[in-house]
Design a protein around this motif. Structure first.
Motif, PDB file in Angstrom:
ATOM      1  N   GLY A 143       0.890  -1.055  -0.147  1.00 43.94           N
ATOM      2  CA  GLY A 143      -0.229  -0.055   0.084  1.00 43.94           C
ATOM      3  C   GLY A 143       0.957   1.315   0.114  1.00 43.94           C
ATOM      4  N   CYS A 144       2.045   1.258   0.784  1.00 46.81           N
ATOM      5  CA  CYS A 144       2.862   2.275   1.011  1.00 46.81           C
ATOM      6  C   CYS A 144       3.363   2.610  -0.628  1.00 46.81           C
ATOM      7  CB  CYS A 144       4.129   2.199   1.622  1.00 46.81           C
ATOM      8  SG  CYS A 144       4.951   3.355   2.218  1.00 46.81           S
ATOM      9  N   ALA A 145       3.802   1.560  -1.343  1.00 45.13           N
ATOM     10  CA  ALA A 145       4.461   1.662  -2.554  1.00 45.13           C
ATOM     11  C   ALA A 145       3.330   2.422  -3.704  1.00 45.13           C
ATOM     12  CB  ALA A 145       4.929   0.469  -3.272  1.00 45.13           C
ATOM     13  N   GLU A 146       1.907   1.694  -3.468  1.00 40.38           N
ATOM     14  CA  GLU A 146       0.788   2.010  -4.434  1.00 40.38           C
ATOM     15  C   GLU A 146       0.670   3.683  -4.014  1.00 40.38           C
ATOM     16  OE1 GLU A 146      -2.148  -1.433  -5.134  1.00 40.38           O
ATOM     17  OE2 GLU A 146      -1.548  -1.275  -2.931  1.00 40.38           O
ATOM     18  N   ALA A 147       0.747   4.122  -2.654  1.00 40.48           N
ATOM     19  CA  ALA A 147       0.562   5.751  -2.487  1.00 40.48           C
ATOM     20  C   ALA A 147       1.440   6.346  -3.231  1.00 40.48           C
ATOM     21  CB  ALA A 147       0.401   5.703  -1.107  1.00 40.48           C
ATOM     22  N   GLY A 148       2.725   5.973  -3.109  1.00 34.80           N
ATOM     23  CA  GLY A 148       3.556   6.655  -3.750  1.00 34.80           C
ATOM     24  C   GLY A 148       3.583   6.874  -5.147  1.00 34.80           C
ATOM     25  N   ARG A 149       3.506   5.887  -5.798  1.00 39.21           N
ATOM     26  CA  ARG A 149       3.077   5.807  -7.252  1.00 39.21           C
ATOM     27  C   ARG A 149       1.685   6.756  -7.635  1.00 39.21           C
ATOM     28  NH1 ARG A 149       2.250   0.202 -10.417  1.00 39.21           N
ATOM     29  NH2 ARG A 149       4.485   0.403 -10.397  1.00 39.21           N
ATOM     30  N   TYR A 150       0.656   6.599  -6.836  1.00 38.59           N
ATOM     31  CA  TYR A 150      -0.548   7.561  -6.913  1.00 38.59           C
ATOM     32  C   TYR A 150      -0.087   8.815  -6.819  1.00 38.59           C
ATOM     33  CZ  TYR A 150      -5.206   9.223  -6.712  1.00 38.59           C
ATOM     34  OH  TYR A 150      -6.513  10.029  -6.620  1.00 38.59           O
ATOM     35  N   TYR A 151       0.611   9.233  -5.740  1.00 40.37           N
ATOM     36  CA  TYR A 151       0.885  10.763  -5.674  1.00 40.37           C
ATOM     37  C   TYR A 151       1.599  11.210  -6.990  1.00 40.37           C
ATOM     38  CZ  TYR A 151      -0.649  10.888  -0.998  1.00 40.37           C
ATOM     39  OH  TYR A 151      -1.269  11.050   0.628  1.00 40.37           O
ATOM     40  N   SER A 152       2.585  10.433  -7.144  1.00 40.79           N
ATOM     41  CA  SER A 152       3.463  10.760  -8.483  1.00 40.79           C
ATOM     42  C   SER A 152       2.715  11.308  -9.787  1.00 40.79           C
ATOM     43  CB  SER A 152       4.347   9.781  -8.808  1.00 40.79           C
ATOM     44  OG  SER A 152       5.411   9.580  -7.862  1.00 40.79           O
ATOM     45  N   ALA A 153       1.363  10.455  -9.948  1.00 40.15           N
ATOM     46  CA  ALA A 153       0.608  10.865 -11.052  1.00 40.15           C
ATOM     47  C   ALA A 153      -0.609  11.754 -10.586  1.00 40.15           C
ATOM     48  CB  ALA A 153      -0.163   9.417 -11.184  1.00 40.15           C
ATOM     49  N   HIS A 154      -0.757  11.877  -9.433  1.00 40.79           N
ATOM     50  CA  HIS A 154      -1.842  12.754  -8.974  1.00 40.79           C
ATOM     51  C   HIS A 154      -1.368  13.789  -7.995  1.00 40.79           C
ATOM     52  CE1 HIS A 154      -4.967  10.587 -10.979  1.00 40.79           C
ATOM     53  NE2 HIS A 154      -3.998   9.660 -10.576  1.00 40.79           N
ATOM     54  N   PRO A 155      -0.414  14.983  -8.326  1.00 39.49           N
ATOM     55  CA  PRO A 155      -0.082  15.839  -7.252  1.00 39.49           C
ATOM     56  C   PRO A 155      -1.011  16.533  -6.592  1.00 39.49           C
ATOM     57  CG  PRO A 155       0.310  16.608  -9.583  1.00 39.49           C
ATOM     58  CD  PRO A 155       0.029  15.076  -9.654  1.00 39.49           C
ATOM     59  N   GLU A 156      -2.322  16.707  -7.249  1.00 38.09           N
ATOM     60  CA  GLU A 156      -3.316  17.574  -6.293  1.00 38.09           C
ATOM     61  C   GLU A 156      -3.673  16.773  -5.222  1.00 38.09           C
ATOM     62  OE1 GLU A 156      -5.395  14.273  -9.240  1.00 38.09           O
ATOM     63  OE2 GLU A 156      -3.701  15.743  -9.152  1.00 38.09           O
ATOM     64  N   ALA A 157      -3.597  15.209  -5.142  1.00 35.07           N
ATOM     65  CA  ALA A 157      -3.999  14.464  -3.867  1.00 35.07           C
ATOM     66  C   ALA A 157      -2.864  14.625  -2.755  1.00 35.07           C
ATOM     67  CB  ALA A 157      -3.883  13.004  -4.329  1.00 35.07           C
ATOM     68  N   PHE A 451     -14.698   8.029 -12.026  1.00 33.58           N
ATOM     69  CA  PHE A 451     -13.402   8.167 -11.413  1.00 33.58           C
ATOM     70  C   PHE A 451     -12.237   7.583 -11.983  1.00 33.58           C
ATOM     71  CE2 PHE A 451     -16.573   9.383  -8.193  1.00 33.58           C
ATOM     72  CZ  PHE A 451     -16.470  10.482  -8.132  1.00 33.58           C
ATOM     73  N   GLY A 452     -12.396   6.516 -12.638  1.00 31.79           N
ATOM     74  CA  GLY A 452     -11.217   5.901 -13.387  1.00 31.79           C
ATOM     75  C   GLY A 452     -10.758   4.555 -12.667  1.00 31.79           C
ATOM     76  N   GLY A 453     -10.110   3.623 -13.247  1.00 30.69           N
ATOM     77  CA  GLY A 453      -9.529   2.403 -12.448  1.00 30.69           C
ATOM     78  C   GLY A 453      -8.273   2.645 -11.813  1.00 30.69           C
ATOM     79  N   GLU A 454      -7.754   3.846 -11.665  1.00 24.00           N
ATOM     80  CA  GLU A 454      -6.787   4.098 -10.702  1.00 24.00           C
ATOM     81  C   GLU A 454      -7.282   4.377  -9.297  1.00 24.00           C
ATOM     82  OE1 GLU A 454      -2.915   6.659 -11.899  1.00 24.00           O
ATOM     83  OE2 GLU A 454      -4.665   7.597 -12.565  1.00 24.00           O
ATOM     84  N   ARG A 455      -8.654   4.945  -9.352  1.00 23.23           N
ATOM     85  CA  ARG A 455      -9.250   5.209  -7.860  1.00 23.23           C
ATOM     86  C   ARG A 455     -10.249   4.286  -7.626  1.00 23.23           C
ATOM     87  NH1 ARG A 455     -11.273  11.299  -7.418  1.00 23.23           N
ATOM     88  NH2 ARG A 455     -11.147  10.400  -4.980  1.00 23.23           N
ATOM     89  N   VAL A 456     -10.707   3.623  -8.616  1.00 20.62           N
ATOM     90  CA  VAL A 456     -11.833   2.429  -8.197  1.00 20.62           C
ATOM     91  C   VAL A 456     -11.350   1.174  -8.791  1.00 20.62           C
ATOM     92  CG1 VAL A 456     -14.152   1.668  -8.048  1.00 20.62           C
ATOM     93  CG2 VAL A 456     -13.766   4.145  -7.802  1.00 20.62           C
TER      94      VAL A 456
END
Length: 733
Positions: A143-157, A451-456
């Motif tokens: 989950g930690c790695a997934e969060a880092g990947r998500y933040y990299s693609a979504h700086p607004e988050a 919301f797309g497959g990255e978020r759901v």
């Protein structure tokens, strides 16, 4: 030559990437040597009864220092286990801080005296709080790695997380960060280890799995624990991995292996698996004696491979230092360890009033969230209410849960939703042709489409995987909302819920938090649900400190309580009764995107003067039927209190009603014995005894399982007729 050493965090990356300089070799030896001497000093303190437990990292030093120096403290993320002293020393946890934890001092920055020694934690260094449980941290790493990947693609988050006043520190993301997950070879037999490999491989996550193989899981040798005696052979066919099996007692070999692994991960190729063969020269802990199960010859053979001795001999052999110089250095380092231990022994101990601190969030009062305005919403004028909601048709509980999820995902880009079958469709292109699934009960329908497959997205069919990854997401500031498909199948996740999710804030003394929402369909009354689709069992989870429990009985409460759960800074189990999803009872118009109901505030469903009936969930409409019959047929006035949240629950509302009626029934769906009602009945009898005119009565399910045949289910679960009989009997007492 200059025998000064670098800081404990180690060396510059440019120096390590080339040929190791003499100074670099000395610095590596210092970290390894001090780690061993801290172990030795703790052993002495334990024998003097100055500390209370000791588990050593002896024999693992070369492997761990190599890992730490190949990665970046405070940049990459680290999920260690209890043997990782040298790793954490090299990352920047000081000897004094290690001894503060051994002493259990109030100033222990890792847990404030709450955890055993070697249970590491440092938010600035990105060392996520460690528990005693084996292998659970593997899923947190995912989950930690997934969060880092998500933040990299979504700086607004990330911007949202940084601006959230409830977070204790900012969210860092770099785009090429690596997560290190450490585990002993014995723990690779745990299911969470395999679930973590599965997801890391499938998603090509930048996770380095460090297997510290000293040949034993306490007294169980590796060939008994692992088929073939070698975990590398078992995992070799996982795709997308970089694999390396090394001598874990040679410091430079270890450093180079982790540099290779880090390069692989940072390049986006996928995860890495480094299997290091090390030794365990000491017993598992001071509670163990390895002479009881290891031969003298085996222990002597390990001593010949001791990484401390090997590194010392290399320094002397390569003429990096003389015998006199290394003696001088070791004496200096010994003194540093002694001084650190003495400082810790003089530190203040925790105060008694600190015990309950950080069980729950102190930054958000969950009993009165500032965004809650239940009364206004019920009157049809909720603040923030959209124009389209005015006079809208009544919606089911399923509709308003779905609406809340849509609203909250629009509000907060950090929110992710996943679980089994929750996506509309996993394969690309399907949604243009098919409507989409959106959960077995359709409560997440349309979320992926919007919301797309990255978020759901769909998870593997593995409940521990669902919750464990959520912990990793949450400690990095994300807001995961996960679904366990049926309460009946939540038990594989129990370890993660009880020992990790609910404990994260308390065991780290408030440094880390895991504000995860776990949505769980629960309960029976299904006509054919049978044993494995009708279970209750909420009392098992209300027994867990640190975990909030909500269980609404109607559509409006479900919408408002879910919004509070999502916006809170505590882990929340949100129990949704399946029978109520689309019932006529309890439908309500959409209340708008800001409607919320505070936790710990019960609702008086029906006022009365003769008997107080306390209940929740699917028993609420059945209690209402019984109360109406009691008044019509027996002239008995029953007041019904719907608790709405089970932890916290509204004791003030209960006490006020009992003062009025002097008679109490507690009704719930789960079985009678050891059920949730037993706690309420006991407290009412204890604290409100003088207000009672009769004993507290309970109505509940039978002490058995829910049967498939409806005529049996009807008898097993409490029905209106049974509640009515209890009302009549109690009034006559």
């Amino acid at each position: 030559m200059d025998l000064a050493v670098s800081s404990p965090r180690g060396l510059g990356q440019e120096e390590l990437n080339g040929e190791l300089s003499p100074q670099a070799m000395i610095d590596i030896y210092r970290l390894m040597y001090m780690s061993r001497r801290i172990d030795d000093r703790e052993i002495l303190l334990k024998r003097q009864n100055k500390i209370f437990f000791q588990v050593s990292g002896a024999g693992h030093e070369a492997l761990q220092v190599g890992a730490a120096l190949a990665l970046r403290s405070g940049y990459d993320w680290f999920l260690p286990y209890y043997r990782d002293r040298a790793l954490c020393l090299a990352l920047g946890i000081s000897p004094t801080d290690m001894f503060l934890q051994a002493v259990g001092a109030a100033t222990d920055p890792q847990s404030g005296g709450r955890q055993m020694p070697c249970h590491w934690s440092s938010k600035p260094l990105h060392i996520v709080s460690t528990s005693s449980s084996t292998a659970t941290q593997m899923l947190h790493a995912i989950g930690c790695a997934e969060a880092g990947r998500y933040y990299s693609a979504h700086p607004e988050a990330a911007e949202k997380a940084n601006g959230d006043y409830r977070q204790f520190a900012g969210v860092e993301f770099h785009g090429d960060e690596v997560v290190l997950a450490c585990i002993g070879e014995g723990s690779t037999s745990e299911g969470e280890f395999w679930e973590a490999l599965n997801t890391a491989s499938n998603q090509k996550l930048p996770v380095i799995f460090l297997i510290e193989d000293n040949g034993y899981a306490i007294s169980v040798p590796v060939e008994v624990n692992t088929p073939g005696g070698n975990i590398s052979r078992l995992v070799a066919n996982f795709p997308n991995f970089h694999f390396q099996e090394i001598d874990g007692t040679d410091a430079e070999t270890c450093l180079r292996a982790f540099q290779n692994a880090a390069r692989w991960c940072r390049a986006g190729n996928g995860p890495a698996f480094v299997h290091g063969h090390c030794i365990r020269p000491y017993s598992h802990s001071l509670s163990d004696d390895d002479k009881l199960y290891r031969s003298a010859a085996e222990r002597e053979a390990d001593a010949m491979r001791d990484p401390i001795h090997r590194m010392q001999m290399r320094l002397l052999r390569d003429k990096i230092v003389t015998t006199d110089q290394i003696t001088e250095l070791e004496h200096k380092w010994d003194q540093e360890v002694i001084e650190a231990a003495d400082a810790a022994l003089a530190a203040p101990l925790p105060q008694i009033d600190s015990i309950s601190k950080h069980v729950y969030s102190e930054d958000l009062d969950i009993t009165a969230p500032p965004f809650a305005n239940e009364n206004a919403a019920e009157a049809g004028s909720a603040p923030g209410k959209s124009k389209s909601s005015q006079g809208s048709a009544p919606k089911t509980m399923a509709d308003l849960i779905n609406a809340c999820l849509h609203d909250e995902m629009r509000r907060d880009p950090r929110i992710l939703i996943y679980g089994e079958d929750v996506a509309d469709a996993s394969r690309e292109g399907v949604l243009g042709e098919a409507k989409g699934k959106g959960g077995v009960f359709k409560l997440t329908a349309g979320l992926q489409a919007e919301f797309g497959g990255e978020r759901v997205f769909n998870s593997p069919l593995a409940e521990a995987n669902i919750v464990g990854r959520a912990v990793g997401y949450a400690v990095r500031g994300m807001k995961p909302i996960v679904e366990i498909q049926f309460f009946d199948y939540i038990w594989p996740a129990m370890h993660q819920i009880r020992n990790e999710l609910a404990l994260m804030r308390w065991r780290s003394n408030g440094a880390w938090a895991s504000p995860v929402v776990i949505r769980v369909p629960i309960g029976g009354y299904l006509t054919g649900g049978s044993i494995y689709h009708s279970q209750s069992g909420e009392s098992i989870f209300t027994h867990i400190p640190g975990l909030r429990i909500a269980m609404p009985s109607n559509a409006l409460d479900a919408n408002g309580l879910l919004r509070t759960a999502i916006r809170s800074d505590d882990p929340v189990m949100f129990l949704e009764h399946k029978r109520l999803y689309r019932e006529t009872y309890g439908r309500a118009p959409y209340p708008g995107p800001d409607f919320a109901i505070p936790f710990g505030k019960a609702r008086t469903v029906r006022s009365g003067t003769d008997i107080t009936l306390i209940t929740y969930g699917a028993v609420v409409p059945r209690a209402l039927q019984a109360a109406q019959l009691a008044e019509r047929k027996h002239d008995i006035s029953v007041e019904i209190i719907d608790l709405r949240t089970l932890n916290p629950y509204d004791w003030e509302a209960i006490a006020e009603s009992v003062l009025k009626t002097s008679r109490v029934i507690v009704a719930h769906e789960d079985m009678m014995s050891w059920g949730y009602g037993a706690e309420l009945a006991a407290r009412i009898a204890d604290e409100l005894f003088e207000d009672l005119d009769a004993p507290v009565k309970r109505v509940a399910g039978m002490d058995t399982f829910v049967a498939y045949q409806p005529i049996l289910e009807d008898v097993i679960l409490p029905q209106p007729e049974k509640i009515l009989q209890a009302i009549v009997d109690l009034k006559a007492w």
